[in-house]
Design an enzyme around this catalytic site. Structure first.
Site, PDB file in Angstrom:
ATOM      1  CD  GLU A  90      13.257   1.579   8.730  1.00 46.80           C
ATOM      2  OE1 GLU A  90      12.536   2.031   7.645  1.00 46.80           O
ATOM      3  OE2 GLU A  90      13.075   2.308   9.898  1.00 46.80           O
ATOM      4  CE  LYS A 138      14.281   3.620  -1.443  1.00 40.30           C
ATOM      5  NZ  LYS A 138      13.257   3.508  -2.367  1.00 40.30           N
ATOM      6  CG  ASP A 185      10.166  -1.639  -5.919  1.00 41.29           C
ATOM      7  OD1 ASP A 185       9.996  -0.632  -5.846  1.00 41.29           O
ATOM      8  OD2 ASP A 185      10.692  -2.306  -6.974  1.00 41.29           O
ATOM      9  CE1 TYR A 231       8.220   4.980   5.432  1.00 39.29           C
ATOM     10  CE2 TYR A 231       7.782   2.900   4.097  1.00 39.29           C
ATOM     11  CZ  TYR A 231       7.944   4.557   4.094  1.00 39.29           C
ATOM     12  OH  TYR A 231       7.400   5.221   3.376  1.00 39.29           O
ATOM     13  CE  LYS A 254      16.502   3.705  -5.066  1.00 39.19           C
ATOM     14  NZ  LYS A 254      15.615   3.553  -6.326  1.00 39.19           N
ATOM     15  CB  CYS A 266       3.702 -15.212 -39.052  1.00 41.80           C
ATOM     16  SG  CYS A 266       3.142 -16.126 -37.634  1.00 41.80           S
ATOM     17  CB  CYS A 300       0.598 -13.032 -37.339  1.00 40.88           C
ATOM     18  SG  CYS A 300       0.077 -14.234 -38.572  1.00 40.88           S
ATOM     19  CB  CYS A 347      -1.604 -17.881 -37.270  1.00 40.84           C
ATOM     20  SG  CYS A 347      -0.099 -17.380 -36.716  1.00 40.84           S
TER      21      CYS A 347
HETATM   22  S1  IVH Z   1      11.593   6.690   4.907  1.00 38.57           S
HETATM   23  C1  IVH Z   1      11.510  10.906   5.050  1.00 38.57           C
HETATM   24  N1  IVH Z   1      11.421   3.877   5.016  1.00 38.57           N
HETATM   25  O1  IVH Z   1      10.992   5.004  -0.640  1.00 38.57           O
HETATM   26  C2  IVH Z   1      11.887   9.570   4.917  1.00 38.57           C
HETATM   27  N2  IVH Z   1      10.821   5.184   3.070  1.00 38.57           N
HETATM   28  O2  IVH Z   1      12.271   7.839  -1.424  1.00 38.57           O
HETATM   29  C3  IVH Z   1      10.791   8.900   4.078  1.00 38.57           C
HETATM   30  N3  IVH Z   1      10.447   3.436   0.987  1.00 38.57           N
HETATM   31  O3  IVH Z   1       8.406   5.959  -1.981  1.00 38.57           O
HETATM   32  C4  IVH Z   1      10.853   7.473   3.697  1.00 38.57           C
HETATM   33  N4  IVH Z   1      10.759   1.524   2.071  1.00 38.57           N
HETATM   34  O4  IVH Z   1       7.628   4.792   0.576  1.00 38.57           O
HETATM   35  C5  IVH Z   1      11.338   4.844   4.346  1.00 38.57           C
HETATM   36  N5  IVH Z   1      12.020   1.484   5.068  1.00 38.57           N
HETATM   37  C6  IVH Z   1      11.759   2.643   4.418  1.00 38.57           C
HETATM   38  C7  IVH Z   1      11.162   2.637   3.103  1.00 38.57           C
HETATM   39  C8  IVH Z   1      10.722   3.852   2.392  1.00 38.57           C
HETATM   40  C9  IVH Z   1      10.396   2.125   1.027  1.00 38.57           C
HETATM   41  C10 IVH Z   1       9.856   4.523   0.217  1.00 38.57           C
HETATM   42  C11 IVH Z   1       9.008   5.153   0.446  1.00 38.57           C
HETATM   43  C12 IVH Z   1       8.959   6.296  -0.527  1.00 38.57           C
HETATM   44  C13 IVH Z   1      10.410   6.111  -1.087  1.00 38.57           C
HETATM   45  C14 IVH Z   1      11.527   7.229  -0.611  1.00 38.57           C
END
Ligand code: IVH
Length: 684
Positions: free
Chosen positions: A113, A115, A117, A225, A312, A406, A424, A430
């Site tokens: 999936e 991740k 932000d 997710y 990451k 300045c 300034c 200015c």
């Molecule tokens: S699973 C036990 N899936 O990442 C598993 N987390 O460190 C828990 N996050 O702030 C999380 N995308 O909200 C999972 N596809 C994804 C995610 C995800 C972002 C965030 C989550 C949490 C951090 C986990």
């Protein structure tokens, strides 16, 4: 339409609107025009007003918010919110796979999936209805942000009735897409408010706003997710996610089932490319074991599951040469250092400049002219310098010293105790500060003088036609006609010509003239008093009524006004202690701007029979709509609130008011009045 028909129509409209919401915000595939959608929504709103007994908290009309949460309740998570182990290296990902293989004998697959932000959220659904939304908090307890979350249109409020577990939790991430983020910061900039550093902070800040009506305008989005619960439809993560998608949740189509770690690596490869095109930020990918039986076998460490890991992405970096450091002076006089770089390609765009934040940051990097530097494009929109390659430094390189004067007006810079930035102090002379002040003065929410945007103010300043806002009111047709300037856009190098032709000049002069009728509260905001925003200006204008009262008020009197703190009060006192500001003020008065709150028209003067009265309106009325009643109450000096309390003066009851309300009013000894009673009250 009778009551039964109304009930049926409300149900139909609710269903239709939920469906269109889903098509628009989840599937990204609208089925009707915005206009038609609004028409249906208006119809529903009207019916719900007429038949409040059929209005539900899950109604599509609730997406605009309105509930205010003073303090978010702290609530224990049913399932703790764990964090995730993470890695930046593919070797470690191989190790993660090897470790699992060693522990588990049965076959298993992975789900990959994005991740996201943003901010983690846990959504509890009972009998197909969203009942609670909790933030992560410390993982054990989170904040109840249900009212705010209801306004996020990609989160379903009700689920289709078939085969939904009686109770389950959907986990996901609330994000702010790039487009919303840029728009939000633009407005903040216009209002001279602090900007959000990145979309994640903006999402988090938005979710913690007290007024859900404001959250509704922030255009947040949510990707799901995971599902948690005792009676989920499937025994594997991927199938449950697909089911969640069918129920109406937004599950990314980039979620993928992978048979082995090689397929996971291919996924990473693809997403590393794709992420540059995504309309929101991700900071990596998450790999999860698909089968719940295997997840259970692997279990958890104290912090995170052993069956999942996040990979990451390193922020995209580029290496280049630092040519120079320049300084930008903002409208408040704040000076920010900017690095000038040899152009370098980072994450698909050419970077020529990078933010250096402040003097401390520059000192920490120990920058020298000609240094080889690493630039990074992370969550922040403007790239930053993260490191210097000291080995590459030319032997005779000179250290870059922070500016002492300045760059625009040569005034010595000042730095206040405890502040990160230099200022300034020459705020009245200015050029960028003058320009900033005048641009604020003419902005839409202030004096709303159109036609002077797009660099025109700069032309007027450069031609010495204006130096302060009040000079605008002395401008003449002959002065403006024929002015021209060619400017070069910094990024693209494109040349643009600004010219003042007949029509433009006439428009500008008319807009200046029209601004004389802008109400006092906006004139006060337009003055550009530091820290005094739109809301603060409104409060002060209403409380003190005229500029003379404000100028003559003491610091203490100012802080007694609701929402006016010491910082704003101090800044107002400073502003009016400055004789140049007083001179500008006098010229603006002479020009005929509004410096007093408008006296209500003759017939209304003193006509406030509802002064001090709090009135709750419920039901449907013959002569007035609820909104009209609300306006009338306020116009006549009263206050309209939504729920009954011991402080309520009257319950204004129409047709179809629920019996519960009447009972409650009787219990609290609150007089229940009719529309006719109300009319005689206001005619007193
Ligand atoms: S699973 C036990 N899936 O990442 C598993 N987390 O460190 C828990 N996050 O702030 C999380 N995308 O909200 C999972 N596809 C994804 C995610 C995800 C972002 C965030 C989550 C949490 C951090 C986990």
């Amino acid at each position: 339409m009778d009551k039964q028909e109304a009930k049926k129509r409300i149900e139909e409209l609710t269903h239709e609107l939920h469906r269109h919401n889903h098509s628009y915000y989840v599937l990204d595939n609208p089925q009707i025009s915005d206009y038609d959608f609004d028409q249906l929504l208006k119809e529903l709103e009207k019916l719900e007003q007429q038949y409040p007994e059929f209005a539900s908290p899950d109604s599509p009309t609730q997406r605009v918010g309105g509930q205010v949460t003073k303090k978010f309740a702290s609530v224990k998570h049913k399932y703790p919110m764990m964090s995730l182990g993470n890695t930046y290296s593919r070797d470690e990902l191989e190790e993660f796979d090897a470790r699992i293989r060693k522990l588990v004998n049965e076959p298993f697959s992975y789900v990959c999936e994005l991740k996201y932000d943003g901010i983690a959220i846990g959504l509890t659904y009972k009998n197909g209805r969203l009942v609670q939304a909790l933030t992560r908090g410390d993982g054990v307890t989170g904040d109840d942000v249900t009212h705010n979350v209801r306004t996020i249109r990609s989160i379903p409020l009700v689920l289709p009735s078939e085969d939904i577990p009686a109770e389950f939790e959907a986990r996901g991430e609330i994000i702010m897409p790039h487009k919303s983020f840029i728009e939000l910061n633009k407005i903040k900039e216009q209002n001279n408010e602090a900007l959000f550093a990145n979309p994640r902070n903006a999402a988090s800040g938005s979710l913690k706003l007290q007024d859900s009506a404001l959250v509704s305008k922030r255009n947040l989005d949510c990707f799901m997710y995971g599902l948690l619960g005792e009676s989920l439809p499937f025994q594997s993560h991927y199938e449950n996610l697909q089911q969640a998608k069918a129920w109406g949740f937004k599950v990314s189509s980039l979620t993928r089932l992978c048979e082995n770690i090689n397929q996971v690596m291919e996924y990473i490869e693809e997403i590393a490319q794709e992420r540059l095109n995504l309309p929101y930020d991700i900071d990596g990918i998450v790999v999860k074991v698909n089968q719940y039986s295997v997840q259970e076998e692997l279990g958890f460490t104290s912090k995170a599951p052993r069956w999942a890991i996040s990979y990451k992405f390193k922020a995209e970096q580029g290496i280049t040469i630092l040519e120079d450091v320049t300084y930008q002076v903002g409208r408040t006089g704040a000076v920010t250092p900017v690095a000038k770089l040899s152009p370098v390609l980072v994450a698909g765009t050419t970077v020529k400049r990078a933010s250096l934040y402040n003097a401390d940051k520059m000192e920490e990097l120990d920058l020298h002219y000609g240094d080889t530097v690493f630039v990074e494009k992370g969550g922040e929109i403007i790239p930053k310098i993260v490191m210097v390659d000291i080995a590459q430094r030319p032997s005779d390189a000179k250290k870059i010293e922070y500016a002492t004067h300045c760059p625009r007006c040569q005034t010595p810079l000042e730095r206040k105790e405890g502040e990160a930035l230099y200022f300034c102090p020459n705020s009245d002379h200015c050029p960028p500060q003058i320009q900033g002040k005048i641009e604020h003065f003419i902005s839409r929410r202030a004096m709303n003088i159109e036609g002077l945007g797009e660099g025109r103010i700069e032309v007027l300043i450069n031609n010495k036609l204006i130096e302060k806002a009040s000079d605008l009111y002395g401008l003449t047709y002959d002065q403006l006609l024929g002015l021209t300037k060619t400017i070069e856009e910094e990024e693209t190098g494109k040349k643009k010509k600004i010219s003042f032709q007949q029509k433009t000049v006439n428009n500008i002069l008319t807009a200046i003239e029209n601004s004389k009728s802008v109400p006092f509260e906006r004139v006060l905001f337009a003055l550009g008093i530091r820290h005094l925003g739109e809301t603060g200006a409104k409060k002060i204008a209403r409380e003190l009524k005229s500029i003379d009262n404000i100028v003559n008020s003491t610091f203490e009197e100012l802080t007694e006004i609701p929402e006016i703190g010491e910082r704003i009060a101090g800044s107002i006192k400073d502003f009016f202690n400055n004789h140049e500001n007083l001179e500008v003020l006098q010229s603006l008065k002479d020009a005929g701007l509004n410096f007093e709150i408008e006296v209500p028209d003759e017939t209304m003067a003193g006509d406030r029979p509802l002064e001090g009265k709090t009135i709750v309106v419920s039901g449907v009325f013959e002569k007035y709509s609820r909104n009209e009643l609300k306006e009338l109450i306020e116009k006549k000096g009263g206050q309209n609130t939504s729920s009954l309390s011991s402080k309520t003066s009257y319950l204004l009851a129409g047709e179809n008011m629920g019996p519960e309300k009447r009972k409650k009013a009787e219990k609290l000894n609150i007089p229940v009045i009719s529309e006719a009673d109300f009319e005689s009250l206001i005619q007193q």
